[in-house]
Design a protein around this motif. Structure first.
Motif, short mmCIF file in Angstrom:
data_model
loop_
_atom_site.label_atom_id
_atom_site.label_comp_id
_atom_site.label_asym_id
_atom_site.label_seq_id
_atom_site.Cartn_x
_atom_site.Cartn_y
_atom_site.Cartn_z
N THR A 17 -13.45 16.05 -3.57
CA THR A 17 -12.69 17.26 -3.27
C THR A 17 -11.20 17.12 -3.59
N SER A 18 -10.72 15.90 -3.81
CA SER A 18 -9.31 15.70 -4.14
C SER A 18 -9.04 15.67 -5.64
N LEU A 19 -10.08 15.71 -6.47
CA LEU A 19 -9.88 15.68 -7.92
C LEU A 19 -9.17 16.95 -8.38
N PRO A 20 -8.30 16.84 -9.40
CA PRO A 20 -7.42 17.95 -9.76
C PRO A 20 -8.08 19.09 -10.54
N PHE A 21 -9.30 18.94 -11.03
CA PHE A 21 -9.88 20.01 -11.84
C PHE A 21 -10.65 21.01 -10.98
N HIS A 26 -21.27 21.34 -18.14
CA HIS A 26 -22.12 20.24 -18.62
C HIS A 26 -22.89 20.69 -19.86
N HIS A 27 -22.90 19.84 -20.87
CA HIS A 27 -23.74 20.04 -22.05
C HIS A 27 -24.63 18.80 -22.16
N VAL A 45 -29.71 10.43 -18.50
CA VAL A 45 -29.16 11.65 -19.09
C VAL A 45 -27.89 11.30 -19.86
N THR A 46 -27.72 11.88 -21.05
CA THR A 46 -26.46 11.77 -21.78
C THR A 46 -25.98 13.17 -22.11
N GLY A 47 -24.67 13.30 -22.27
CA GLY A 47 -24.13 14.60 -22.61
C GLY A 47 -22.61 14.60 -22.64
N GLN A 48 -22.06 15.80 -22.50
CA GLN A 48 -20.62 15.99 -22.53
C GLN A 48 -20.19 16.88 -21.37
N LEU A 49 -18.97 16.63 -20.87
CA LEU A 49 -18.36 17.44 -19.84
C LEU A 49 -17.13 18.12 -20.42
N LEU A 50 -16.99 19.40 -20.12
CA LEU A 50 -15.78 20.14 -20.48
C LEU A 50 -15.08 20.49 -19.18
N VAL A 51 -13.91 19.92 -18.98
CA VAL A 51 -13.17 20.08 -17.73
C VAL A 51 -12.08 21.13 -17.89
N GLY A 53 -11.80 24.02 -19.16
CA GLY A 53 -11.62 24.67 -20.45
C GLY A 53 -11.01 23.82 -21.53
N GLU A 54 -10.91 22.51 -21.34
CA GLU A 54 -10.35 21.61 -22.36
C GLU A 54 -11.16 21.72 -23.65
N ALA A 55 -10.51 21.50 -24.78
CA ALA A 55 -11.18 21.55 -26.07
C ALA A 55 -11.91 20.25 -26.40
N ASN A 56 -11.45 19.13 -25.84
CA ASN A 56 -12.05 17.83 -26.13
C ASN A 56 -13.00 17.43 -25.00
N PRO A 57 -14.31 17.40 -25.28
CA PRO A 57 -15.26 17.05 -24.23
C PRO A 57 -15.22 15.56 -23.90
N LEU A 58 -15.62 15.23 -22.68
CA LEU A 58 -15.77 13.84 -22.24
C LEU A 58 -17.26 13.50 -22.31
N LYS A 59 -17.59 12.42 -23.01
CA LYS A 59 -18.98 11.98 -23.08
C LYS A 59 -19.35 11.25 -21.79
N PHE A 60 -20.59 11.45 -21.34
CA PHE A 60 -21.04 10.77 -20.13
C PHE A 60 -22.48 10.30 -20.28
N SER A 61 -22.84 9.35 -19.43
CA SER A 61 -24.23 8.95 -19.27
C SER A 61 -24.49 8.79 -17.77
N GLN A 62 -25.73 9.02 -17.38
CA GLN A 62 -26.08 8.94 -15.97
C GLN A 62 -27.53 8.48 -15.85
N VAL A 63 -27.76 7.59 -14.90
CA VAL A 63 -29.10 7.13 -14.58
C VAL A 63 -29.30 7.35 -13.09
N PHE A 64 -30.43 7.92 -12.71
CA PHE A 64 -30.72 8.07 -11.29
C PHE A 64 -32.20 7.91 -11.02
N HIS A 65 -32.50 7.55 -9.78
CA HIS A 65 -33.87 7.34 -9.35
C HIS A 65 -34.26 8.47 -8.41
N LEU A 66 -35.34 9.15 -8.74
CA LEU A 66 -35.90 10.18 -7.87
C LEU A 66 -37.10 9.57 -7.14
N ALA A 67 -36.98 9.44 -5.83
CA ALA A 67 -38.06 8.88 -5.02
C ALA A 67 -38.87 10.01 -4.42
#
Length: 85
Positions: A17-21, A26-27, A45-51, A53-67
Motif C-alpha cells: 500500500t505504500s508503493l508510489p504507483f 498485466h500482459h 507465468v511470464t509477462g510484462q507490467l505497465l505501471v 501508463g508508462e511506455a516501457n513495460p517491466l518484464k516479470f516472472s512468477q511461480v506459485f503453488h496452488l494447493a
C-alpha cells in the motif's frame, strides 16, 4: 500479542500500500503448469507490467503453488521477480 504470521502479513500489506504507483496492467506472455502432490498445481507465468501508463513495460516472472483444499485451491508459495536486462 500478534503472531509472527500476522506481523508478516501486516508488513507485506504495508509495503504494497505504500508503493508510489496507482495502476498496473498485466500482459501475460506464457503460463505453464504441472501437477504437484495432493492434487495441487505448480504454475509458472511470464509477462510484462505497465505501471501508471508508462511506455516501457517491466518484464516479470512468477511461480506459485496452488494447493487443493476441499474443492478449491489456496496459494501456499509464491515467487515473483522483475526481470531486468
Amino acid at each position: 500479542m500478534a503472531s509472527p504470521e500476522d506481523v508478516a502479513k501486516a508488513a507485506v500489506i504495508g509495503k504494497l500500500t505504500s508503493l508510489p504507483f496507482q495502476q498496473v496492467r498485466h500482459h501475460i506472455s506464457s503460463v505453464d503448469a504441472q501437477p504437484s502432490l495432493s492434487n495441487g498445481l505448480i504454475v509458472f507465468v511470464t509477462g510484462q507490467l505497465l505501471v501508471d501508463g508508462e511506455a516501457n513495460p517491466l518484464k516479470f516472472s512468477q511461480v506459485f503453488h496452488l494447493a487443493a483444499t476441499g474443492g478449491s485451491f489456496i496459494i501456499t508459495n509464491d515467487i515473483f521477480r522483475l526481470n531486468y536486462a
